[in-house]
Design a protein around this motif. Structure first.
Motif, PDB file in Angstrom:
ATOM      1  N   ARG A 231      -5.977   0.466  10.986  1.00  0.00           N
ATOM      2  CA  ARG A 231      -6.038  -0.594   9.722  1.00  0.00           C
ATOM      3  C   ARG A 231      -6.834  -1.624   9.890  1.00  0.00           C
ATOM      4  O   ARG A 231      -7.026  -2.433   9.223  1.00  0.00           O
ATOM      5  CB  ARG A 231      -4.143  -0.920   9.464  1.00  0.00           C
ATOM      6  CG  ARG A 231      -3.670   0.507   9.138  1.00  0.00           C
ATOM      7  CD  ARG A 231      -2.447  -0.242   8.869  1.00  0.00           C
ATOM      8  NE  ARG A 231      -0.658   0.817   9.221  1.00  0.00           N
ATOM      9  CZ  ARG A 231       0.230   0.222   8.650  1.00  0.00           C
ATOM     10  NH1 ARG A 231       0.198  -0.460   8.823  1.00  0.00           N
ATOM     11  NH2 ARG A 231       0.950   1.193   8.624  1.00  0.00           N
TER      12      ARG A 231
ATOM     13  N   SER B 119      -7.593   4.046   5.399  1.00  0.00           N
ATOM     14  CA  SER B 119      -6.805   3.725   4.457  1.00  0.00           C
ATOM     15  C   SER B 119      -5.228   4.526   5.275  1.00  0.00           C
ATOM     16  O   SER B 119      -5.614   5.260   6.358  1.00  0.00           O
ATOM     17  CB  SER B 119      -7.033   5.374   3.031  1.00  0.00           C
ATOM     18  OG  SER B 119      -7.051   5.737   3.941  1.00  0.00           O
ATOM     19  N   ARG B 120      -3.663   4.299   5.159  1.00  0.00           N
ATOM     20  CA  ARG B 120      -2.502   4.711   5.716  1.00  0.00           C
ATOM     21  C   ARG B 120      -3.284   6.767   5.040  1.00  0.00           C
ATOM     22  O   ARG B 120      -2.967   7.054   6.396  1.00  0.00           O
ATOM     23  CB  ARG B 120      -1.551   4.466   4.756  1.00  0.00           C
ATOM     24  CG  ARG B 120      -0.942   3.105   4.544  1.00  0.00           C
ATOM     25  CD  ARG B 120      -0.144   3.006   4.145  1.00  0.00           C
ATOM     26  NE  ARG B 120       0.802   1.316   4.507  1.00  0.00           N
ATOM     27  CZ  ARG B 120       1.470   1.024   4.580  1.00  0.00           C
ATOM     28  NH1 ARG B 120       2.918   2.219   4.285  1.00  0.00           N
ATOM     29  NH2 ARG B 120       1.835   0.137   4.286  1.00  0.00           N
TER      30      ARG B 120
END
Length: 231
Positions: free
Chosen positions: A132, A137-138
């Motif tokens: 992160r 991105s997630r």
């Protein structure tokens, strides 16, 4: 010990190996899909979903697979009128083979969901934080960090589950499916030589599980490049 009879029996049992594989492969495929859903439910943070998944796992891990096969094979077919009234195709509930696949899939899903959950929980949080911090991105973190590490962590345990399912497939002979054990029982009733017949069956199961173990080891070797460099 009659070696000729063992060889003859082994040749006949190879045909049953195809039925065993046809039982196990779709059961494992359905099981891993359901297991993924259950693992996500357990880790979702939603109390209701988590309790439902936990209850499912408790029931299917806490009852014998043979009892589950009997309940599905002999039980679900009794509700044929209900399935038809709901517009559900009731053919799988009336045939032994799909009932066995359903039972194996539901059973292995309970165990596999815990394996998947354990693999996800074993992912070091520091690596996720580092990804992160790099701007991922997630979704990218989940796809490139979480999933590969979780698979490597869960693979040995899942390999054991596959081997257990290959051995558990022998229970399908109880509901008239002629897989390896079913054919072995039939040959034994004709020859009255249980030692030779079931020795051949044991050798065939051992060979199949050897292939599975080598396949899992190969995938594990492929997914761990740092271990290859160390070797």
């Amino acid at each position: 010990m009659d070696l000729d009879l063992i060889l003859q029996t082994f040749g006949k049992l190879i045909g049953g190996a195809g039925t065993t594989i046809a039982l196990i492969v779709p059961a494992l495929m359905l099981g891993i899909v359901l297991a993924t859903v259950l693992a996500v439910m357990r880790m979702s943070g939603n109390g209701l979903l988590s309790r439902l998944a936990r209850g499912y796992v408790f029931v299917f891990r806490g009852t014998p697979l043979l009892v589950q096969i009997f309940l599905i094979y002999f039980g679900l077919g009794q509700f044929s009128a209900l399935w038809k009234s709901l517009g559900v195709w009731d053919w799988p509930m009336r045939e032994a083979f799909p009932c066995a696949v359903i039972a194996f899939a539901l059973n292995t899903a309970a165990y596999t969901s815990e394996i998947i959950r354990g693999g996800l929980l074993a992912v070091p949080f520091g690596q996720i934080e580092a990804a992160r911090a790099c701007g991922m991105s997630r979704l990218t973190v989940f796809r490139r960090i979480t999933v590969p590490i979780a698979i490597r962590q869960a693979l040995p345990a899942y390999g054991n589950e596959v081997i257990l399912m290959v051995k558990a497939s022998s229970l399908a002979s109880i509901i008239t499916i002629m897989e390896i054990t079913g054919i072995a029982k039939q040959i034994n009733s004709q020859t009255f030589a249980p030692f030779e017949v079931f020795t051949a069956a044991g050798i065939l199961y051992l060979a199949m599980n050897f292939v599975v173990a080598m396949g899992i080891r190969g995938v594990e070797w492929k997914l761990t490049p740092h271990m290859r460099r160390r070797a």
